[in-house]
Design an enzyme around this catalytic site. Structure first.
Site, PDB file in Angstrom:
ATOM      1  N   LYS A  12       0.842  -1.210   0.000  1.00  0.00           N
ATOM      2  CA  LYS A  12       0.000   0.000   0.000  1.00  0.00           C
ATOM      3  C   LYS A  12       0.865   1.243   0.000  1.00  0.00           C
ATOM      4  CE  LYS A  12       0.775   1.611   4.349  1.00  0.00           C
ATOM      5  NZ  LYS A  12       1.559   2.805   4.573  1.00  0.00           N
ATOM      6  N   ASP A 139      -2.348  -1.219   9.967  1.00  0.00           N
ATOM      7  CA  ASP A 139      -2.534  -1.323   8.514  1.00  0.00           C
ATOM      8  C   ASP A 139      -3.045  -2.689   8.069  1.00  0.00           C
ATOM      9  OD1 ASP A 139      -1.471   1.223   8.214  1.00  0.00           O
ATOM     10  OD2 ASP A 139       0.557   0.498   7.788  1.00  0.00           O
TER      11      ASP A 139
HETATM   12  O1  C5P Z   1      -0.079  -0.512  14.364  1.00  0.00           O
HETATM   13  P1  C5P Z   1       1.354  -0.768  14.062  1.00  0.00           P
HETATM   14  O2  C5P Z   1       1.896  -1.952  14.833  1.00  0.00           O
HETATM   15  O3  C5P Z   1       1.669  -0.856  12.616  1.00  0.00           O
HETATM   16  O4  C5P Z   1       2.137   0.488  14.606  1.00  0.00           O
HETATM   17  C1  C5P Z   1       3.515   0.493  14.784  1.00  0.00           C
HETATM   18  C2  C5P Z   1       3.925   1.719  15.578  1.00  0.00           C
HETATM   19  O5  C5P Z   1       3.707   2.900  14.806  1.00  0.00           O
HETATM   20  C3  C5P Z   1       3.122   1.939  16.850  1.00  0.00           C
HETATM   21  O6  C5P Z   1       3.662   1.213  17.933  1.00  0.00           O
HETATM   22  C4  C5P Z   1       3.254   3.432  17.052  1.00  0.00           C
HETATM   23  O7  C5P Z   1       4.520   3.769  17.570  1.00  0.00           O
HETATM   24  C5  C5P Z   1       3.232   3.954  15.617  1.00  0.00           C
HETATM   25  N1  C5P Z   1       1.867   4.346  15.171  1.00  0.00           N
HETATM   26  C6  C5P Z   1       1.297   5.488  15.694  1.00  0.00           C
HETATM   27  N2  C5P Z   1       0.041   5.849  15.307  1.00  0.00           N
HETATM   28  C7  C5P Z   1      -0.648   5.115  14.412  1.00  0.00           C
HETATM   29  C8  C5P Z   1      -0.089   3.951  13.865  1.00  0.00           C
HETATM   30  C9  C5P Z   1       1.182   3.589  14.265  1.00  0.00           C
HETATM   31  O8  C5P Z   1       1.924   6.194  16.511  1.00  0.00           O
HETATM   32  N3  C5P Z   1      -1.873   5.505  14.049  1.00  0.00           N
END
Ligand code: C5P
Length: 306
Positions: A12, A139
Protein backbone atom coordinates in the site's frame (compact mmCIF):
# COMPACT_ATOMS: atom_id res chain seq x y z
CA UNK A 1 1.35 -33.30 1.26
CA UNK A 2 -1.00 -32.27 4.04
CA UNK A 3 -2.91 -29.43 2.39
CA UNK A 4 -2.22 -25.76 2.19
CA UNK A 5 -3.43 -22.40 0.97
CA UNK A 6 -1.73 -19.38 -0.62
CA UNK A 7 -2.81 -15.75 -0.45
CA UNK A 8 -1.46 -12.93 -2.61
CA UNK A 9 -1.41 -9.56 -0.87
CA UNK A 10 -0.65 -6.08 -2.24
CA UNK A 11 1.60 -3.33 -0.91
CA UNK A 12 0.00 0.00 0.00
CA UNK A 13 0.82 3.64 -0.23
CA UNK A 14 -0.98 6.51 1.46
CA UNK A 15 -2.21 9.13 -1.00
CA UNK A 16 -2.97 11.23 2.06
CA UNK A 17 -1.62 10.72 5.55
CA UNK A 18 -2.81 13.22 8.14
CA UNK A 19 -1.41 12.68 11.62
CA UNK A 20 -3.37 14.01 14.59
CA UNK A 21 -2.41 14.08 18.26
CA UNK A 22 -0.66 11.30 20.15
CA UNK A 23 -3.28 9.28 22.06
CA UNK A 24 -3.00 7.82 25.56
CA UNK A 25 -2.50 4.32 24.05
CA UNK A 26 0.69 5.43 22.23
CA UNK A 27 -0.91 5.65 18.77
CA UNK A 28 -1.67 8.77 16.77
CA UNK A 29 -5.13 9.60 15.54
CA UNK A 30 -5.03 9.45 11.73
CA UNK A 31 -6.97 10.51 8.69
CA UNK A 32 -5.51 8.61 5.77
CA UNK A 33 -6.35 7.57 2.23
CA UNK A 34 -4.90 4.14 1.52
CA UNK A 35 -4.32 2.80 -1.98
CA UNK A 36 -3.29 -0.83 -2.66
CA UNK A 37 -0.65 -1.25 -5.39
CA UNK A 38 0.23 -4.09 -7.77
CA UNK A 39 3.33 -5.17 -5.89
CA UNK A 40 2.66 -8.40 -4.02
CA UNK A 41 3.88 -10.77 -1.34
CA UNK A 42 2.61 -14.36 -1.41
CA UNK A 43 1.95 -16.18 1.84
CA UNK A 44 1.53 -19.96 1.86
CA UNK A 45 0.30 -21.81 4.94
CA UNK A 46 0.62 -25.61 5.12
CA UNK A 47 -0.37 -28.05 7.86
CA UNK A 48 2.77 -29.12 9.77
CA UNK A 49 3.93 -30.54 13.09
CA UNK A 50 5.09 -27.14 14.41
CA UNK A 51 4.74 -23.45 13.67
CA UNK A 52 7.57 -22.28 11.39
CA UNK A 53 8.32 -19.36 9.09
CA UNK A 54 10.43 -19.42 5.91
CA UNK A 55 11.08 -16.23 3.94
CA UNK A 56 12.08 -16.25 0.27
CA UNK A 57 13.22 -13.34 -1.88
CA UNK A 58 16.14 -10.92 -2.06
CA UNK A 59 15.27 -9.21 1.23
CA UNK A 60 14.74 -12.45 3.20
CA UNK A 61 17.59 -11.71 5.62
CA UNK A 62 15.87 -8.52 6.81
CA UNK A 63 12.72 -10.38 7.84
CA UNK A 64 12.49 -12.42 11.10
CA UNK A 65 11.93 -16.12 10.34
CA UNK A 66 10.49 -16.99 13.75
CA UNK A 67 7.43 -16.54 15.95
CA UNK A 68 7.96 -12.75 16.10
CA UNK A 69 7.12 -12.50 12.37
CA UNK A 70 3.75 -10.74 12.06
CA UNK A 71 2.47 -13.58 9.83
CA UNK A 72 3.21 -16.09 12.62
CA UNK A 73 1.49 -13.84 15.16
CA UNK A 74 -1.50 -13.65 12.80
CA UNK A 75 -1.77 -17.44 12.61
CA UNK A 76 -1.53 -17.73 16.41
CA UNK A 77 -4.25 -15.07 16.88
CA UNK A 78 -6.54 -16.79 14.38
CA UNK A 79 -5.94 -20.22 15.95
CA UNK A 80 -6.75 -18.81 19.40
CA UNK A 81 -9.96 -17.33 18.02
CA UNK A 82 -10.90 -20.65 16.40
CA UNK A 83 -9.83 -22.82 19.34
CA UNK A 84 -7.31 -24.73 17.22
CA UNK A 85 -3.52 -25.25 17.25
CA UNK A 86 -1.37 -22.98 15.07
CA UNK A 87 0.65 -25.89 13.70
CA UNK A 88 1.50 -24.64 10.24
CA UNK A 89 4.52 -23.99 8.09
CA UNK A 90 4.33 -20.43 6.74
CA UNK A 91 6.27 -19.53 3.59
CA UNK A 92 6.49 -15.88 2.58
CA UNK A 93 7.59 -14.98 -0.95
CA UNK A 94 8.75 -11.43 -0.23
CA UNK A 95 8.54 -8.81 -2.92
CA UNK A 96 7.30 -5.74 -1.01
CA UNK A 97 10.18 -3.59 0.34
CA UNK A 98 11.01 -4.35 3.99
CA UNK A 99 10.67 -1.41 6.44
CA UNK A 100 9.73 0.68 3.41
CA UNK A 101 6.48 2.34 4.49
CA UNK A 102 4.47 0.06 2.17
CA UNK A 103 2.86 -2.21 4.81
CA UNK A 104 4.93 -5.27 3.85
CA UNK A 105 4.69 -6.82 7.34
CA UNK A 106 0.97 -6.03 7.47
CA UNK A 107 0.51 -7.65 4.04
CA UNK A 108 2.12 -10.86 5.31
CA UNK A 109 -0.14 -10.87 8.38
CA UNK A 110 -3.22 -10.32 6.18
CA UNK A 111 -2.11 -13.09 3.82
CA UNK A 112 -1.51 -15.48 6.71
CA UNK A 113 -5.02 -14.78 8.10
CA UNK A 114 -6.74 -15.37 4.76
CA UNK A 115 -4.68 -18.48 3.93
CA UNK A 116 -5.01 -20.06 7.40
CA UNK A 117 -8.77 -19.37 7.47
CA UNK A 118 -9.01 -21.38 4.23
CA UNK A 119 -6.64 -24.14 5.37
CA UNK A 120 -8.68 -24.68 8.55
CA UNK A 121 -12.00 -24.16 6.67
CA UNK A 122 -13.02 -21.65 9.35
CA UNK A 123 -16.52 -20.29 9.46
CA UNK A 124 -15.41 -16.74 10.28
CA UNK A 125 -17.15 -13.52 9.29
CA UNK A 126 -15.30 -10.73 7.53
CA UNK A 127 -15.86 -8.47 10.55
CA UNK A 128 -14.31 -11.06 12.89
CA UNK A 129 -11.32 -11.40 10.57
CA UNK A 130 -10.92 -7.61 10.39
CA UNK A 131 -11.06 -7.32 14.20
CA UNK A 132 -8.22 -9.86 14.53
CA UNK A 133 -6.37 -7.99 11.79
CA UNK A 134 -6.73 -4.67 13.65
CA UNK A 135 -5.23 -6.18 16.83
CA UNK A 136 -2.16 -7.23 14.83
CA UNK A 137 -1.41 -3.78 13.42
CA UNK A 138 -3.04 -0.56 12.24
CA UNK A 139 -2.53 -1.32 8.51
CA UNK A 140 -3.47 -5.02 8.58
CA UNK A 141 -7.24 -4.52 8.01
CA UNK A 142 -6.46 -2.46 4.90
CA UNK A 143 -4.12 -5.18 3.60
CA UNK A 144 -7.07 -7.59 3.84
CA UNK A 145 -9.53 -5.23 2.14
CA UNK A 146 -7.33 -3.44 -0.44
CA UNK A 147 -8.65 -1.08 -3.13
CA UNK A 148 -8.81 2.52 -1.96
CA UNK A 149 -10.12 3.32 1.50
CA UNK A 150 -10.27 6.11 4.03
CA UNK A 151 -8.65 5.06 7.31
CA UNK A 152 -9.44 6.69 10.65
CA UNK A 153 -8.75 5.88 14.30
CA UNK A 154 -5.15 4.60 14.25
CA UNK A 155 -5.76 3.62 10.60
CA UNK A 156 -7.74 0.45 11.31
CA UNK A 157 -11.26 1.86 10.78
CA UNK A 158 -11.96 1.73 7.06
CA UNK A 159 -14.43 3.22 4.63
CA UNK A 160 -14.15 2.23 0.96
CA UNK A 161 -13.89 5.22 -1.38
CA UNK A 162 -15.05 5.74 -4.91
CA UNK A 163 -12.31 5.82 -7.53
CA UNK A 164 -12.24 5.80 -11.28
CA UNK A 165 -9.44 4.42 -13.44
CA UNK A 166 -5.95 3.32 -12.52
CA UNK A 167 -3.09 5.40 -11.17
CA UNK A 168 0.45 4.64 -12.36
CA UNK A 169 3.35 4.86 -9.93
CA UNK A 170 7.10 4.59 -9.77
CA UNK A 171 8.54 3.47 -6.44
CA UNK A 172 12.06 4.36 -5.37
CA UNK A 173 13.18 1.87 -2.73
CA UNK A 174 15.92 3.09 -0.33
CA UNK A 175 18.88 1.00 0.76
CA UNK A 176 18.13 1.43 4.47
CA UNK A 177 14.68 1.04 5.99
CA UNK A 178 12.96 3.26 8.55
CA UNK A 179 11.22 1.98 11.68
CA UNK A 180 7.61 3.18 11.89
CA UNK A 181 7.74 3.94 15.66
CA UNK A 182 10.96 5.96 15.10
CA UNK A 183 9.26 8.08 12.44
CA UNK A 184 6.23 8.74 14.67
CA UNK A 185 8.59 9.66 17.54
CA UNK A 186 10.39 12.05 15.20
CA UNK A 187 7.15 13.80 14.18
CA UNK A 188 6.33 14.26 17.88
CA UNK A 189 9.81 15.69 18.45
CA UNK A 190 9.54 18.08 15.48
CA UNK A 191 6.07 19.16 16.57
CA UNK A 192 7.19 19.79 20.15
CA UNK A 193 10.07 21.88 18.81
CA UNK A 194 8.06 23.91 16.26
CA UNK A 195 4.69 24.39 17.89
CA UNK A 196 3.36 25.99 14.73
CA UNK A 197 2.71 23.34 12.01
CA UNK A 198 1.25 25.26 9.09
CA UNK A 199 1.47 22.34 6.65
CA UNK A 200 0.06 19.59 8.90
CA UNK A 201 -3.26 18.15 7.72
CA UNK A 202 -4.09 16.45 11.03
CA UNK A 203 -7.34 14.53 11.22
CA UNK A 204 -9.32 16.58 8.66
CA UNK A 205 -10.92 14.45 5.94
CA UNK A 206 -9.13 14.96 2.58
CA UNK A 207 -12.28 15.93 0.65
CA UNK A 208 -10.62 17.54 -2.40
CA UNK A 209 -8.49 14.41 -2.90
CA UNK A 210 -11.56 12.16 -2.53
CA UNK A 211 -13.28 14.17 -5.25
CA UNK A 212 -10.22 14.03 -7.52
CA UNK A 213 -9.99 10.26 -7.05
CA UNK A 214 -13.67 9.84 -7.89
CA UNK A 215 -13.21 11.89 -11.07
CA UNK A 216 -10.30 9.70 -12.19
CA UNK A 217 -8.27 12.77 -13.22
CA UNK A 218 -4.63 12.04 -12.41
CA UNK A 219 -3.70 15.71 -12.92
CA UNK A 220 -6.21 16.68 -10.22
CA UNK A 221 -4.93 13.95 -7.87
CA UNK A 222 -1.22 14.80 -8.21
CA UNK A 223 -1.07 18.18 -6.40
CA UNK A 224 -3.25 16.84 -3.56
CA UNK A 225 -0.93 14.00 -2.46
CA UNK A 226 0.11 14.73 1.12
CA UNK A 227 1.99 13.06 3.96
CA UNK A 228 2.29 14.61 7.45
CA UNK A 229 5.05 12.06 8.23
CA UNK A 230 7.23 13.27 5.34
CA UNK A 231 9.12 15.94 7.37
CA UNK A 232 9.94 13.29 9.99
CA UNK A 233 11.13 10.77 7.37
CA UNK A 234 13.23 13.50 5.69
CA UNK A 235 14.68 14.51 9.03
CA UNK A 236 15.81 10.90 9.66
CA UNK A 237 16.98 10.30 6.06
CA UNK A 238 17.88 13.70 4.52
CA UNK A 239 19.00 11.98 1.29
CA UNK A 240 15.34 11.37 0.47
CA UNK A 241 15.11 15.02 -0.59
CA UNK A 242 17.38 14.17 -3.50
CA UNK A 243 15.23 11.17 -4.39
CA UNK A 244 12.06 13.28 -4.41
CA UNK A 245 13.73 15.92 -6.56
CA UNK A 246 15.09 13.29 -8.99
CA UNK A 247 11.62 11.78 -9.49
CA UNK A 248 10.07 15.12 -10.31
CA UNK A 249 12.94 15.99 -12.65
CA UNK A 250 12.45 12.62 -14.36
CA UNK A 251 8.90 13.68 -15.28
CA UNK A 252 6.66 12.45 -12.45
CA UNK A 253 3.60 14.62 -11.76
CA UNK A 254 4.26 14.47 -8.01
CA UNK A 255 6.26 12.53 -5.46
CA UNK A 256 5.77 11.75 -1.78
CA UNK A 257 7.35 9.63 0.89
CA UNK A 258 5.16 6.52 1.26
CA UNK A 259 3.71 6.15 4.78
CA UNK A 260 6.55 6.25 7.31
CA UNK A 261 9.06 5.88 4.46
CA UNK A 262 11.67 5.67 3.18
CA UNK A 263 10.16 4.41 -0.11
CA UNK A 264 9.26 7.38 -2.33
CA UNK A 265 6.18 7.07 -4.55
CA UNK A 266 5.93 9.07 -7.78
CA UNK A 267 2.61 9.53 -9.55
CA UNK A 268 2.88 9.49 -13.35
CA UNK A 269 0.49 10.59 -16.10
CA UNK A 270 0.10 7.06 -17.53
CA UNK A 271 1.79 3.66 -17.81
CA UNK A 272 4.24 4.81 -20.52
CA UNK A 273 5.29 7.83 -18.46
CA UNK A 274 5.87 5.54 -15.47
CA UNK A 275 8.22 3.34 -17.52
CA UNK A 276 10.25 6.35 -18.67
CA UNK A 277 10.38 7.91 -15.16
CA UNK A 278 11.50 4.53 -13.78
CA UNK A 279 14.25 4.22 -16.40
CA UNK A 280 15.57 7.70 -15.66
CA UNK A 281 15.41 7.23 -11.87
CA UNK A 282 17.23 3.89 -12.14
CA UNK A 283 20.08 5.67 -13.92
CA UNK A 284 20.26 8.50 -11.40
CA UNK A 285 21.54 6.28 -8.58
CA UNK A 286 19.30 7.82 -5.89
CA UNK A 287 17.53 4.55 -5.03
CA UNK A 288 18.55 0.97 -4.31
CA UNK A 289 15.75 -0.33 -6.56
CA UNK A 290 13.11 1.25 -8.76
CA UNK A 291 9.76 -0.42 -9.50
CA UNK A 292 6.59 0.45 -11.35
CA UNK A 293 3.15 -0.40 -9.97
CA UNK A 294 -0.46 0.57 -10.49
CA UNK A 295 -3.51 0.75 -8.28
CA UNK A 296 -5.96 0.57 -6.67
CA UNK A 297 -5.94 -3.26 -6.73
CA UNK A 298 -7.89 -5.73 -4.53
CA UNK A 299 -6.60 -6.83 -1.10
CA UNK A 300 -5.54 -10.30 0.12
CA UNK A 301 -6.86 -13.02 -2.23
CA UNK A 302 -6.46 -16.79 -2.32
CA UNK A 303 -4.53 -18.08 -5.33
CA UNK A 304 -4.03 -21.65 -6.55
CA UNK A 305 -1.18 -23.25 -4.59
CA UNK A 306 2.12 -23.99 -6.40
O1 C5P B 1 -0.08 -0.51 14.36
P1 C5P B 1 1.35 -0.77 14.06
O2 C5P B 1 1.90 -1.95 14.83
O3 C5P B 1 1.67 -0.86 12.62
O4 C5P B 1 2.14 0.49 14.61
C1 C5P B 1 3.52 0.49 14.78
C2 C5P B 1 3.92 1.72 15.58
O5 C5P B 1 3.71 2.90 14.81
C3 C5P B 1 3.12 1.94 16.85
O6 C5P B 1 3.66 1.21 17.93
C4 C5P B 1 3.25 3.43 17.05
O7 C5P B 1 4.52 3.77 17.57
C5 C5P B 1 3.23 3.95 15.62
N1 C5P B 1 1.87 4.35 15.17
C6 C5P B 1 1.30 5.49 15.69
N2 C5P B 1 0.04 5.85 15.31
C7 C5P B 1 -0.65 5.12 14.41
C8 C5P B 1 -0.09 3.95 13.87
C9 C5P B 1 1.18 3.59 14.26
O8 C5P B 1 1.92 6.19 16.51
N3 C5P B 1 -1.87 5.51 14.05
Amino acid sequence: MMGGATARVPAKINLHLGVGPLRDDGFHELSTLYCALSLYDEVTVRAADDLSVTVRGESRRQVPADATNLAARAVVALATHAGTDPRVAITIAKNIPVAGGMAGGSADAAGALVAAARLWRLDITRDELLAIAADLGSDVPFSVVGGAALGTGRGERLLPVLHRGELHWVLAVAGTGLSTPDVYREIDRLRARDEDQPTAAGTARPDPLLQALASGDVHAVAPLLHNDLQPAALSLQPMLRRTLRAGREAGALAGIVSGSGPTCAFLCADADAAVSVAAELSGSGVAKAVRTASGPVPGARLVPIN
